[in-house]
Design a protein around this motif. Structure first.
Motif, mmCIF file in Angstrom:
data_model
loop_
_atom_site.group_PDB
_atom_site.id
_atom_site.type_symbol
_atom_site.label_atom_id
_atom_site.label_comp_id
_atom_site.label_asym_id
_atom_site.label_seq_id
_atom_site.Cartn_x
_atom_site.Cartn_y
_atom_site.Cartn_z
ATOM 1 N N VAL A 147 39.356 40.088 37.935
ATOM 2 C CA VAL A 147 38.777 38.941 38.635
ATOM 3 C C VAL A 147 37.864 38.090 37.637
ATOM 4 C CG1 VAL A 147 37.216 38.723 40.471
ATOM 5 C CG2 VAL A 147 39.038 40.098 40.682
ATOM 6 N N GLU A 156 37.780 35.501 44.958
ATOM 7 C CA GLU A 156 39.164 35.662 44.439
ATOM 8 C C GLU A 156 39.718 37.169 44.609
ATOM 9 O OE1 GLU A 156 39.205 35.806 40.125
ATOM 10 O OE2 GLU A 156 41.248 35.700 39.927
ATOM 11 N N ALA A 157 38.608 38.029 44.550
ATOM 12 C CA ALA A 157 38.960 39.612 44.478
ATOM 13 C C ALA A 157 39.807 39.878 46.116
ATOM 14 C CB ALA A 157 37.722 40.575 44.410
#
Ligand code: UD1
Length: 432
Positions: A18, A236-237
């Motif tokens: 990430v 994003e993760a």
């Protein structure tokens, strides 16, 4: 004009790293304007919002070196000498409102072009204004500009009427060098609020309580240069977690702070997925058709609104009826019209979306209407039978670093086509 072409139904398998948090980056970069000394910011995501901000700082006269390979930006704002940021480019991003707090904090004065950003409903800034006024600034808005001016900034107690990330950070930026103590009550607790406070403290500020709903800022005379590494991007993760579940994949998402992802992990577990947490990774395994679930978005530590659109796509193929309540933004369902074109059955009433799970989505041409809608449509394309074409990809590039390359490294079949150039077919066998 670029578009993404996704051939769906490929399982995502492997490991993905990430990038740094976009929402921290867009605040930490303007915060560097508060000192004349050099700041070195590491772990920045290589995304359009970061590039646009670095260009804004350059246009203001700051020296900015971005080393994309190292994800590092070196900023020296000794020579900006001006409190104005009245450029077209400022209008291109919502988060340029942080320039207001930073310039006010540095010069006691700021003039910026009215910020733009994602179209996700009315995005008022009344709480920012209320905070600046409580510190002694006078504000005016007109002719596409916001102006703020204070003879002297003096600490004050500010109660936020709504929990606002932007207002909390902006008030911190303006208050770090104010005389006396500023208290923000009902402050936002998002991880990037804490990250910005940590950066400011690293510069010599005196901020306590970030991460709770009461933040105290004791004004200091001077801030200094420092070196700082920003936190990983929880959104994003979360996007990769949902994408793994959606493709019945098995992805280890690395370089994360699992605590920041608890709301997503809990929801995926409730939907029957397997989630394993390590010190700095989460691993999500899709175990078949998801179970229905209800999702209510809330400020941190609740379920993040920025993952509402991605998870609604996953729920569109769940067994049974799921209900989403969007409590943060008014108009964050524009992606639903698009996934309906892919076969989803969803009814939207005001802030509530009622999702009747279908067996499968089918590929279709769709349009990314905003950043997270774009990510949601990518997930829809990964799940769908056939080919999905997503246009308006610029929204995705604003906030995700190399999204399609990362997905391809996990086994996705995605091609980016520039209508003016030849397409690049990104497809690999195996994983990184
Ligand atoms: C930030 C995030 C965005 C996320 C949002 C909520 C950044 C750059 N963006 O946006 O990705 O979706 O938090 O987690 O960090 N509000 C007011 N008056 C104000 C300010 C906000 O009424 O002065 C309202 C908004 O309309 C919204 C809610 O408060 O309904 C939350 O907004 P806020 O937390 O300020 O969002 P942003 O900081 O813009």
């Amino acid at each position: 004009m670029e578009k993404l072409i996704i051939r769906g139904r490929k399982k995502l398998v492997g490991r993905v790293h990430v990038s740094g948090a976009k929402n921290a980056a867009v605040a930490v970069i303007p915060a560097a304007l508060l000192t004349e000394e050099t700041c070195v910011i590491d772990n920045l995501p290589y995304i359009d919002d970061v590039l646009v901000l670095s260009e804004i700082l350059r246009q203001m006269g700051a020296q900015v070196v971005f080393e994309p390979g190292k994800r590092r930006m070196i900023i020296n704002a000794a020579n900006i000498g001006d409190y104005r940021a009245e450029f077209d480019i400022v209008r291109r991003m919502r988060a340029s409102y942080y320039l207001l707090g930073a310039l006010l904090g540095r010069f006691g004065r700021a003039e910026i072009s009215f910020p733009g950003g994602c179209e996700i409903g009315a995005r008022p800034i009344d709480q920012h204004v209320k905070g600046f006024e409580a510190l002694g600034a006078r504000l005016s808005i007109g002719h596409g500009l916001i102006k703020a001016k204070a003879d002297k900034l003096i600490g004050s107690e500010i109660y936020l009427d709504v929990v606002s990330v932007g207002a909390t950070i902006n008030i911190m930026l303006a208050a770090v060098k104010a005389e006396g103590t500023t208290t923000i009550v009902n402050a936002a607790k998002e991880p990037h609020v804490v990250d910005v406070a940590n950066f400011l403290n690293c510069m010599g500020a005196n901020i306590k309580g970030a991460g709770t709903d009461t933040i105290k800022i004791k004004g200091v005379d001077k801030l200094y240069g420092c070196e700082y590494s920003i936190i990983p991007d929880q959104i994003e993760a979360g996007t990769f977690m949902i994408a793994s579940a959606a493709t019945q994949g098995d992805v280890r998402i690395e370089g994360v702070i699992p605590k920041h992802l608890e709301a997503v992990s809990a929801k995926l577990l409730e939907m029957g997925m397997e989630v394993e947490e390590g010190d700095d990774y989460v691993r999500v395994r899709g175990t078949g058709r998801p179970r229905k679930a209800n999702v209510k978005t809330l400020p941190y530590p609740g379920f993040p609104t920025d993952l509402q659109q991605p998870i609604s796509v996953l729920l569109s193929v769940a067994e049974g009826t799921s209900i989403i309540t969007e409590n943060v933004w008014e108009a964050r369902y524009r992606h639903i019209e698009e996934i309906r074109r892919m076969g989803a059955i969803i009814k939207v009433e005001d802030r509530v979306a009622i999702i009747e799970g279908v067996d499968c989505l089918t590929g279709a041409p769709v349009v990314a209407t905003d950043l997270r809608a774009g990510a949601a449509l990518v997930i829809a394309g990964l799940m769908a039978d056939g080919v999905t074409e997503i246009t308006n990809v610029k929204h995705i590039d604003r906030g995700y670093e190399r999204l399609e390359q990362k997905l391809v490294s996990l086994g996705a079949d995605i091609e980016r086509m520039d209508t003016e150039q030849r397409g690049t077919h990104l497809s690999v066998v195996g994983n990184q």
